[in-house]
Design a protein around this motif. Structure first.
Motif, PDB file in Angstrom:
ATOM      1  N   VAL A  15       0.824  -1.197   0.000  1.00  0.00           N
ATOM      2  CA  VAL A  15       0.000   0.000   0.000  1.00  0.00           C
ATOM      3  C   VAL A  15       0.865   1.256   0.000  1.00  0.00           C
ATOM      4  CG1 VAL A  15      -1.996  -1.045   1.055  1.00  0.00           C
ATOM      5  CG2 VAL A  15      -0.220  -0.088   2.500  1.00  0.00           C
TER       6      VAL A  15
ATOM      7  N   ILE B  89      -1.529  -6.286  11.650  1.00  0.00           N
ATOM      8  CA  ILE B  89      -1.570  -5.143  10.728  1.00  0.00           C
ATOM      9  C   ILE B  89      -0.192  -4.975  10.113  1.00  0.00           C
ATOM     10  CG2 ILE B  89      -2.162  -2.704  10.446  1.00  0.00           C
ATOM     11  CD1 ILE B  89      -3.543  -2.767  13.139  1.00  0.00           C
TER      12      ILE B  89
ATOM     13  N   ALA C 196      -5.113  -6.966   8.612  1.00  0.00           N
ATOM     14  CA  ALA C 196      -5.479  -5.636   8.121  1.00  0.00           C
ATOM     15  C   ALA C 196      -4.270  -5.068   7.383  1.00  0.00           C
ATOM     16  CB  ALA C 196      -5.876  -4.727   9.277  1.00  0.00           C
TER      17      ALA C 196
ATOM     18  N   ALA D 256      -2.404  -2.038   6.226  1.00  0.00           N
ATOM     19  CA  ALA D 256      -2.379  -0.603   6.511  1.00  0.00           C
ATOM     20  C   ALA D 256      -0.963  -0.137   6.796  1.00  0.00           C
ATOM     21  CB  ALA D 256      -3.276  -0.282   7.708  1.00  0.00           C
TER      22      ALA D 256
ATOM     23  N   GLU E 218      -2.933   5.015   9.224  1.00  0.00           N
ATOM     24  CA  GLU E 218      -4.227   4.488   9.684  1.00  0.00           C
ATOM     25  C   GLU E 218      -4.037   3.082  10.237  1.00  0.00           C
ATOM     26  OE1 GLU E 218      -6.736   3.526   6.317  1.00  0.00           O
ATOM     27  OE2 GLU E 218      -5.092   2.420   5.408  1.00  0.00           O
TER      28      GLU E 218
ATOM     29  N   ASN F  22      -6.931   0.699  10.078  1.00  0.00           N
ATOM     30  CA  ASN F  22      -7.769  -0.144   9.226  1.00  0.00           C
ATOM     31  C   ASN F  22      -8.268  -1.402   9.938  1.00  0.00           C
ATOM     32  OD1 ASN F  22      -9.068  -0.812   6.838  1.00  0.00           O
ATOM     33  ND2 ASN F  22      -7.259  -1.704   5.871  1.00  0.00           N
TER      34      ASN F  22
ATOM     35  N   HIS G  58     -14.447  -4.217  11.833  1.00  0.00           N
ATOM     36  CA  HIS G  58     -15.528  -3.513  12.535  1.00  0.00           C
ATOM     37  C   HIS G  58     -15.883  -4.180  13.857  1.00  0.00           C
ATOM     38  CE1 HIS G  58     -16.108  -0.607   9.427  1.00  0.00           C
ATOM     39  NE2 HIS G  58     -16.149  -1.573   8.515  1.00  0.00           N
TER      40      HIS G  58
ATOM     41  N   ARG H  39      -4.067   7.455  17.817  1.00  0.00           N
ATOM     42  CA  ARG H  39      -4.889   6.613  16.946  1.00  0.00           C
ATOM     43  C   ARG H  39      -5.215   5.297  17.653  1.00  0.00           C
ATOM     44  NH1 ARG H  39      -1.341   6.589  12.600  1.00  0.00           N
ATOM     45  NH2 ARG H  39      -1.856   8.768  12.277  1.00  0.00           N
TER      46      ARG H  39
END
Ligand code: AVJ
Length: 325
Positions: free
Chosen positions: A16, A115, A141, A143, A148, A150, A153, A182
């Motif tokens: 990313v 992550i 995840a 990211a 972030e 990410n 949920h 964060r």
């Protein structure tokens, strides 16, 4: 940005970093002190070199942190009843296993969220852990944690957010505070934050850890140039740079630089040519060393409080347990 488009087309969704990489590199190389982000160390070869660093006799942080985790996690996981482990910058899953084993022993392990910026790396790790821990859901995840998290949920609580390896030390204070803020924002009242921090100690010992006798750290440092060549089509010559790592006693950090051994002009498609003079350097990493007060200051700014602080008396390294303030 023609070259960026090509790179993304040939390696679909693999990383990313690419969309923002060219702009970030251009800004870093235009600064008075040229600078590149340490996140660009970690391609396949860079990750292998880092693994090799963690096994060096001089590089004390990894083995010290592992011993602390082995000593403290069983008790901590039993006490917290952690159901979800979220790991920032998953690294190799070796340290995660120590925490996951302690969670499994309580019978409460439900979800693991590694992550990382590398999707390839994440799917490999995820597949392996699902086999090793039947009954544990693994939801990686993708990211860049400097931007972030990410997160999924739905996450069973209480959750433990782990940020190990003293990677926090790579961030300048404002960015470190943004990152911790964060994490804090994603925490529920019963959640905890576990952070590994390298502590201030004898300077010679710190400098030796970043100037190993086998030259692996130097190779790791120079590998970033190859990453830029690969990702951006740059023409950097690793033989034109020397590794330098020195401790700054005022800022309490190791700084790694690549020092140009001759005048040179670097070409990167999509940006102006960069002149680099002999003796001029590119800073590639800071590795900040902490004490209790400097960690408390970071935590304060992010509305976290230090709940526990197990350390190793022989090799100063800290495992900090943080709770919402
Ligand atoms: C994994 C980022 C914490 O700063 O000590 C090791 C990386 N750089 N040797 C560190 C690193 C040079 C490491 N971190």
């Amino acid at each position: 940005m023609p070259n960026l488009a090509r790179t993304r087309a040939s390696r679909p969704a693999e990383r990313v970093l690419n969309p923002s990489m060219l702009a970030e590199v251009a800004a870093g190389l235009a600064a008075p002190q040229k600078e590149l982000s340490p996140k660009y160390f970690y391609d396949q070869r860079g990750s292998e070199l880092f693994e090799a660093i963690t096994r060096l006799p001089e590089y004390y942080p990894t083995r010290t942190e592992r011993a602390l985790l082995e000593g403290w996690m069983p008790e901590l996981m039993a006490q917290l009843g952690t159901r979800t482990l979220i790991e920032l910058g998953a690294g190799n899953a070796e340290k995660s296993r120590i925490i996951l084993n302690a969670m499994r022993a309580t019978g409460l392990a439900e979800l693991y969220v590694p992550i990382d910026v590398s999707a390839t790396f994440l799917s490999q790790t995820a597949a392996r852990l699902r086999r090793e821990y039947p009954g544990l859901a693994v939801e990686p995840a993708i990211a860049d944690i400097s931007v972030e998290l990410n997160l999924p949920h739905r996450m069973p609580r209480p959750a433990l957010f782990a940020f190990l390896g003293s990677t926090i030390g790579n961030f300048y204070p404002p960015a470190a505070i943004r990152l911790l803020t964060r994490v804090r924002a994603a925490m529920g009242p019963g959640d905890r934050f576990l952070m590994g921090v390298d502590l201030r100690k004898d300077i010679a010992r710190i400098e030796a850890a970043y100037n190993d006798s086998q030259g692996i750290t130097a190779e790791f440092n120079r590998n970033m140039l190859l990453v830029l060549n690969q990702e951006l089509g740059a023409d950097l010559d690793p033989r034109a740079f020397e590794h330098r790592a020195t401790y700054d006693t005022v800022a309490h950090r190791i700084e790694m630089h690549l020092v140009a051994v001759r005048d040179q002009v670097v070409t990167i498609p999509g940006m102006d040519p960069v002149m680099i003079r002999q003796g001029e350097s590119i800073r590639t990493e800071i590795s900040t060393k902490y004490d209790r007060a400097s960690v408390a200051a970071l935590f304060d700014a992010a509305e976290l409080r230090i709940e526990a602080w197990p350390t190793d008396p022989t090799t100063p390294f800290g495992l900090v347990v943080g709770a919402p303030a």
